[in-house]
Design a protein around this motif. Sequence first.
Motif, PDB file in Angstrom:
ATOM      1  N   HIS A  80     -56.522   8.091 -26.603  1.00 22.00           N
ATOM      2  CA  HIS A  80     -57.727   8.750 -27.163  1.00 22.00           C
ATOM      3  C   HIS A  80     -58.960   7.942 -26.778  1.00 22.00           C
ATOM      4  O   HIS A  80     -59.238   6.899 -27.380  1.00 22.00           O
ATOM      5  CB  HIS A  80     -57.591   8.827 -28.688  1.00 22.00           C
ATOM      6  N   HIS A  82     -63.253   8.524 -25.257  1.00 30.91           N
ATOM      7  CA  HIS A  82     -64.369   9.346 -24.781  1.00 30.91           C
ATOM      8  C   HIS A  82     -65.139   8.442 -23.805  1.00 30.91           C
ATOM      9  O   HIS A  82     -66.291   8.097 -24.047  1.00 30.91           O
ATOM     10  CB  HIS A  82     -65.294   9.749 -25.931  1.00 30.91           C
ATOM     11  N   HIS A 244     -58.916  16.416 -33.510  1.00 29.66           N
ATOM     12  CA  HIS A 244     -59.575  15.396 -34.325  1.00 29.66           C
ATOM     13  C   HIS A 244     -59.600  15.976 -35.745  1.00 29.66           C
ATOM     14  O   HIS A 244     -60.249  17.016 -35.960  1.00 29.66           O
ATOM     15  CB  HIS A 244     -61.024  15.210 -33.915  1.00 29.66           C
TER      16      HIS A 244
HETATM   17 FE    FE Z   1     -62.455  10.879 -30.690  1.00 30.76          FE
END
Ligand code: FE
Length: 413
Positions: A80, A82, A244
């Motif tokens: 996970h 970004h 999420h």
């Molecule tokens: Fe996230």
Amino acid sequence: MSEVHTEADILFTGISQLVSPPPGLQRGAAMRAINVIPEAAMLVRGGVVAWVGPARSAPAAAHIHDLGGAAVVPGLIDPHTHAVWAGDRLSDFEARVSGVAYEDILARGGGIRRTMQATAAASTADLVRLARPRLLALQASGATTTEVKSGYGLDFAAELRMLEAVRTLQSEFALVPTLLIHVPPTSGRAEYVRAVCEELIPQVAAAGLAAAVDVFCEAEAFNVAETRTILEAARRAGLPFKLHADQFQTLGGTELACDLGALSVDHLEVSGPTQIAALAASQTVATLLPGVTLHLGLPAAPGRRLIDAGAAVAVGTDLNPGSSPVYSTQLALALAVRLNGLTPAEALSACTVNAASALGLQGRGALAPGQRADFLVLNSSDWRDVAYTLGISPVGSVYRGGLNISISRGAMP
Ligand code: FE
Ligand code: NIG
């Protein structure tokens, strides 16, 4: 950069401890059942583990590489992140530590929306240039496979640029791209969800730009009905999905995701008995992101209770500019022990085989015959240093497919 020849057999020796969970998803108490082989050796052939065992029984090999008495663990898998974004959130950070809540900053048009503006203004080449040092940092911390989400595109073209940046970086790193449907526009929300389902998801699936679809299910993002609509569109497009959920409120997203067969539900900071029971009864991985607890001061996700209930738990950095500026997968592992109540052995399973399952990957995450030879040579003869050490990396060398891909430490990303 490689020290070894991948085609011929290579026998790695001088391993004080070779430590690994068994291949495949491990849940509940099985997460603690890792194998520790003292004074070990490992045979790698064509980038794949061919044999592991005590050094005294090692087979003959064309090449021998002595690791000098170090402990060896599987390469970590960060499920996970970004890692692609432009701009920064330093003003938000200052506001937050002065008492303004993350959700309030987002509701006022800051937070994620601020990063979306900067990211939408960046070219694909800019995004590649910005993400590369972040991915190098994660890799140096032990991540041999890293998931990267889109989600900061203001419009679909910007979302596609984010995914194209990930595709470009796949020539340098082992990346798993995810299409994240992050926050709705401030007006025209129903139309946006329709276009996501009918245009964006089919287009991304047809172009092979993402391996899964993710949705941010929260009060300031998508509600449960919208989330269901988007996840069902992912399923129609043939893409696995994840969520999420339960970061700030328990809206029912976790139960929905378990019901629909999601790969994982991530965050879970405020999950309670209902969500824990749903995860424990499902095949869905519960992914914990302790960097968010540290950085936002949120409650810690109930890692201990999830494992005790029989769930399969993974751990990731959630590297992003707003809720988790954590550039080390090893640090996420170490924080999961302090903040979420995992044992070192559970945290190792969480960051390897279970993280692989959270990404729908097989054939990596463990050091056993047939698995890709992704491994870490620690700066220690005791594997537990990978869960213990904070602030300096216990990871010495990083191998992917039997090749040493370590880099010397560069500038801060
Ligand atoms: Fe996230
Ligand atoms: O996983 N919570 C939603 N998304 C990200 C944060 C993104 C951001 O703050 O920029 C997360 O925490």
